[in-house]
Scaffold this active site. Sequence first.
Site, PDB file in Angstrom:
ATOM      1  N   GLU A  45       0.835  -1.200   0.000  1.00  0.00           N
ATOM      2  CA  GLU A  45       0.000   0.000   0.000  1.00  0.00           C
ATOM      3  C   GLU A  45       0.871   1.252   0.000  1.00  0.00           C
ATOM      4  O   GLU A  45       1.862   1.345   0.741  1.00  0.00           O
ATOM      5  CB  GLU A  45      -0.910   0.009   1.234  1.00  0.00           C
ATOM      6  CG  GLU A  45      -1.850   1.204   1.290  1.00  0.00           C
ATOM      7  CD  GLU A  45      -2.691   1.240   2.551  1.00  0.00           C
ATOM      8  OE1 GLU A  45      -3.848   1.679   2.475  1.00  0.00           O
ATOM      9  OE2 GLU A  45      -2.200   0.838   3.630  1.00  0.00           O
ATOM     10  N   LYS A 127      -8.949   3.656  -2.474  1.00  0.00           N
ATOM     11  CA  LYS A 127      -9.450   3.102  -1.216  1.00  0.00           C
ATOM     12  C   LYS A 127     -10.764   3.787  -0.853  1.00  0.00           C
ATOM     13  O   LYS A 127     -10.869   5.013  -0.873  1.00  0.00           O
ATOM     14  CB  LYS A 127      -8.406   3.323  -0.119  1.00  0.00           C
ATOM     15  CG  LYS A 127      -8.670   2.607   1.196  1.00  0.00           C
ATOM     16  CD  LYS A 127      -7.473   2.799   2.120  1.00  0.00           C
ATOM     17  CE  LYS A 127      -7.617   2.028   3.425  1.00  0.00           C
ATOM     18  NZ  LYS A 127      -6.420   2.180   4.286  1.00  0.00           N
ATOM     19  N   CYS A 161      -5.212  -2.687   2.765  1.00  0.00           N
ATOM     20  CA  CYS A 161      -5.151  -2.580   4.216  1.00  0.00           C
ATOM     21  C   CYS A 161      -6.490  -2.923   4.884  1.00  0.00           C
ATOM     22  O   CYS A 161      -7.029  -4.008   4.678  1.00  0.00           O
ATOM     23  CB  CYS A 161      -4.675  -1.176   4.563  1.00  0.00           C
ATOM     24  SG  CYS A 161      -3.968  -0.982   6.216  1.00  0.00           S
TER      25      CYS A 161
END
Length: 333
Positions: A45, A127, A161
Amino acid sequence: MSNTFKAAAVQAAPEFMNIDAGVDKAIALIEQAAGQGASIIAFPECWLPGYPWWLWLSCTAHNMKYFQAYHENCIEIGDRHCERLTQAARENNIMVSIGFSERDHGSLYIAQMLIGREGDLLQARRKLKPTHMERTVFGEGDGSDLDVIDCDIARVGQLCCWEHLQPLSKYAMYGMHEQLHIASWPSFSCYPEAYALGAELNNALSQVYAAEGQCYVLAPCGVVSEAMIEMLVENDEQAALISTGGGAAQIFGPDGRPLCTPLGSEEEGLLIADIDIAAIAVSKSFADPVGHYARPDVTRLVLNRQAMTPVADSLTECVVSEDDQAVHHEDDE
């Protein structure tokens, strides 16, 4: 018939807040993975230009001193850094999933790119919800790019994540019949007393994703380097909050089993595993949560795939689609 190939997950420190050096290092790892016969490589990430760990170490006002340099080192879709990465994928005949901080004019987003073996950009996603302190730096994505891409080697999806802690987002991905999932992580050396931020729990999230979705999971993971500590840590209080290392990359099979011997937490390298797409059928035969093991008469998920732009070109973009209206009518009944 089996579709078998090798896949690589990166465990490495970024060239922190130095985008040119970071892309150089990414290309070197791409070449290394291709040289070992991998058909796809996955990066952690925000690996370009590095996850902004400073946002967890002090107050927002203090951390503003990092923001301009970080902003300048982030990637814009289609810029020269993108072109270098797509060229590397093409020249090495390898798919690339890379976590990066995306700059879109004045805003930043935690993002992932999926690049095809011919150098075409297959997906650029954001995200959906930055986590906790991340919201002081990054904006939110939307459902328009929550997707699984039908590639020549597999149906490939990506999440970052703690998106792996969101049951509905995961179920949406399972519903698109994902075969190979990229679970990108930044590293696990920050806030050592916070169990929820550690390697054990978060690797478990990747492992459960593989078992729930009956898919292979590549879980690349970043490493915090000494150079990053020297840049970020200014006092003893901050030194107690973050340390070097934190690497915990792994690859999981569709039954949840780990497929690689882990590297040391401060060690950099590639984890490579053999992927056999045909093996997914065996795991699916036991429990397919979006097929024979589902109960849509009891629980169902509604996914909004519309891009949520702040400015609409016409009134038609603001009108609820007929499909959405049908869903709402069913709910009313």
